[in-house]
Motif scaffolding. Structure first.
Motif, mmCIF file in Angstrom:
data_model
loop_
_atom_site.group_PDB
_atom_site.id
_atom_site.type_symbol
_atom_site.label_atom_id
_atom_site.label_comp_id
_atom_site.label_asym_id
_atom_site.label_seq_id
_atom_site.Cartn_x
_atom_site.Cartn_y
_atom_site.Cartn_z
ATOM 1 N N LEU A 1 4.099 -1.137 -10.601
ATOM 2 C CA LEU A 1 2.785 -1.825 -10.868
ATOM 3 C C LEU A 1 2.243 -0.740 -11.220
ATOM 4 O O LEU A 1 1.665 0.190 -10.363
ATOM 5 N N ASP A 2 1.268 -0.900 -12.660
ATOM 6 C CA ASP A 2 0.325 0.273 -12.909
ATOM 7 C C ASP A 2 -0.943 -0.327 -12.280
ATOM 8 O O ASP A 2 -1.758 -1.044 -12.924
ATOM 9 N N LEU A 3 -1.246 0.552 -11.045
ATOM 10 C CA LEU A 3 -2.750 -0.205 -10.427
ATOM 11 C C LEU A 3 -3.717 0.838 -10.735
ATOM 12 O O LEU A 3 -3.849 2.101 -10.266
ATOM 13 N N ASP A 4 -4.272 0.431 -11.963
ATOM 14 C CA ASP A 4 -5.311 1.320 -12.221
ATOM 15 C C ASP A 4 -5.020 2.808 -12.602
ATOM 16 O O ASP A 4 -5.844 3.829 -12.060
ATOM 17 N N GLY A 5 -3.853 3.004 -13.210
ATOM 18 C CA GLY A 5 -3.326 4.169 -13.710
ATOM 19 C C GLY A 5 -2.294 5.015 -12.810
ATOM 20 O O GLY A 5 -1.833 5.987 -12.950
ATOM 21 N N THR A 6 -2.270 4.288 -11.813
ATOM 22 C CA THR A 6 -1.196 4.807 -10.491
ATOM 23 C C THR A 6 -0.132 3.948 -10.543
ATOM 24 O O THR A 6 -0.266 2.832 -10.230
ATOM 25 N N LEU A 7 0.973 4.304 -10.655
ATOM 26 C CA LEU A 7 2.447 3.645 -10.535
ATOM 27 C C LEU A 7 2.611 3.611 -9.139
ATOM 28 O O LEU A 7 2.840 4.481 -8.277
ATOM 29 N N GLU A 8 2.775 2.262 -8.686
ATOM 30 C CA GLU A 8 3.047 2.038 -7.288
ATOM 31 C C GLU A 8 4.538 1.049 -7.361
ATOM 32 O O GLU A 8 4.567 -0.024 -8.268
ATOM 33 N N PHE B 1 4.290 -3.422 -14.735
ATOM 34 C CA PHE B 1 3.403 -4.151 -15.069
ATOM 35 C C PHE B 1 1.867 -3.825 -14.697
ATOM 36 O O PHE B 1 1.778 -3.165 -13.553
ATOM 37 N N ASN B 2 0.875 -4.228 -15.270
ATOM 38 C CA ASN B 2 -0.457 -3.897 -15.249
ATOM 39 C C ASN B 2 -1.169 -4.681 -14.122
ATOM 40 O O ASN B 2 -1.123 -6.047 -14.403
ATOM 41 N N ILE B 3 -1.731 -4.172 -13.027
ATOM 42 C CA ILE B 3 -2.537 -4.997 -12.243
ATOM 43 C C ILE B 3 -3.607 -4.105 -11.842
ATOM 44 O O ILE B 3 -3.903 -2.865 -12.550
ATOM 45 N N TYR C 1 5.315 -2.498 -0.992
ATOM 46 C CA TYR C 1 5.745 -1.402 -1.398
ATOM 47 C C TYR C 1 7.093 -0.647 -1.211
ATOM 48 O O TYR C 1 7.284 -0.779 0.209
ATOM 49 N N VAL C 2 7.713 0.221 -2.021
ATOM 50 C CA VAL C 2 8.872 0.838 -1.675
ATOM 51 C C VAL C 2 8.571 2.346 -1.998
ATOM 52 O O VAL C 2 8.406 2.745 -3.109
ATOM 53 N N ARG C 3 8.593 3.217 -1.072
ATOM 54 C CA ARG C 3 8.588 4.405 -1.123
ATOM 55 C C ARG C 3 10.035 4.870 -1.316
ATOM 56 O O ARG C 3 10.889 4.471 -0.566
ATOM 57 N N LYS C 4 10.140 6.233 -2.078
ATOM 58 C CA LYS C 4 11.677 6.909 -2.152
ATOM 59 C C LYS C 4 12.036 6.947 -0.804
ATOM 60 O O LYS C 4 11.516 7.656 0.098
ATOM 61 N N GLY C 5 13.336 6.589 -0.521
ATOM 62 C CA GLY C 5 13.973 6.679 0.820
ATOM 63 C C GLY C 5 13.846 5.605 1.718
ATOM 64 O O GLY C 5 14.319 5.317 2.818
ATOM 65 N N ASP C 6 12.941 4.526 1.511
ATOM 66 C CA ASP C 6 12.559 3.283 2.124
ATOM 67 C C ASP C 6 13.721 2.349 2.202
ATOM 68 O O ASP C 6 14.361 2.236 1.060
ATOM 69 N N THR C 7 14.060 1.830 3.162
ATOM 70 C CA THR C 7 15.050 0.507 2.831
ATOM 71 C C THR C 7 14.096 -0.867 2.890
ATOM 72 O O THR C 7 13.219 -0.801 3.731
ATOM 73 N N ILE C 8 14.669 -1.623 2.354
ATOM 74 C CA ILE C 8 13.718 -2.995 2.186
ATOM 75 C C ILE C 8 14.853 -4.185 2.639
ATOM 76 O O ILE C 8 16.079 -3.935 2.485
ATOM 77 N N LYS C 9 14.420 -5.364 3.019
ATOM 78 C CA LYS C 9 15.192 -6.559 3.217
ATOM 79 C C LYS C 9 14.698 -7.481 2.015
ATOM 80 O O LYS C 9 13.667 -7.771 1.586
#
Length: 191
Positions: A60-67, A6-8, A89-97
């Motif tokens: 999220l495509d934040l001004d050309g950078t995928l987050e 999605f574009n933001i 934000y989810v970085r590879k290897g992060d766990t989330i709830k």
């Protein structure tokens, strides 16, 4: 889980000004980020985003950078209009709830027997890697009888995920569709 883009756009203006322009302010936060990122999303993109399963991993495509993010909160005003979105934000290897809905299948069989599933817990919080967290937890109740209880241990979730409830927590019970007292009233009124 789905992976959608999605574009933001980053924003410097206040949320009120963004809303006047017909966009929705949002924020991206997370332990892996140096600081939170204030951004905005068009209403069209937001509507597409909200049609995704609640716990999808979003790109999220934040001004050309995928987050990579998950939608954590949707804030609404008193009229029910969406006024702000919070993304984690989810970085590879992060766990989330994430909170995951519990869906009871086979309720039609119970209703045919004059029974109903009384849900005590409609969603549970799971912690783990985003790609392992299911969109929902399905529990088949078609074989249950009056008075039976559903425990959290019946949930089919990967062992790598942590839950906010214990296995012996009662999440639902089977009750009569019409209480005995109501049934007696119906029968006496028919006499």
């Amino acid at each position: 889980m789905q992976n959608l883009v999605f574009n933001i756009a980053e924003r410097n203006e206040k949320g009120k000004k963004v809303r006047i322009k017909g966009e929705v302010p949002c924020i991206i936060y997370g332990e892996s980020l140096d600081k939170s990122i204030s951004c905005k999303i068009s209403k069209k993109e937001m509507l597409k985003l909200l049609s995704c399963p609640k716990n999808s991993v979003l790109s999220l495509d934040l001004d050309g950078t995928l987050e990579k993010c998950v939608l954590k909160e949707v804030q609404r005003n008193t009229f029910g209009e969406i006024i702000h979105l919070d993304f984690q934000y989810v970085r590879k290897g992060d766990t989330i709830k994430l909170k995951v809905p519990v869906n009871y299948t086979g309720q039609g069989f119970l209703e045919s027997k004059g029974l109903l599933v009384e849900s005590i817990i409609s969603e549970i919080q799971l912690q783990g890697y985003p790609e392992e967290i299911p969109e929902s937890i399905k529990v088949d109740v078609s074989e249950l009888n009056y008075g039976d209880e559903v425990f959290a241990k019946s949930f089919a979730i990967p062992k790598t995920l942590k839950s906010d409830i214990t296995d012996d927590t009662i999440v639902a019970r089977v009750v009569a569709l019409v209480s005995e007292l109501q049934q007696q009233e119906v029968e006496s009124s028919e006499l």
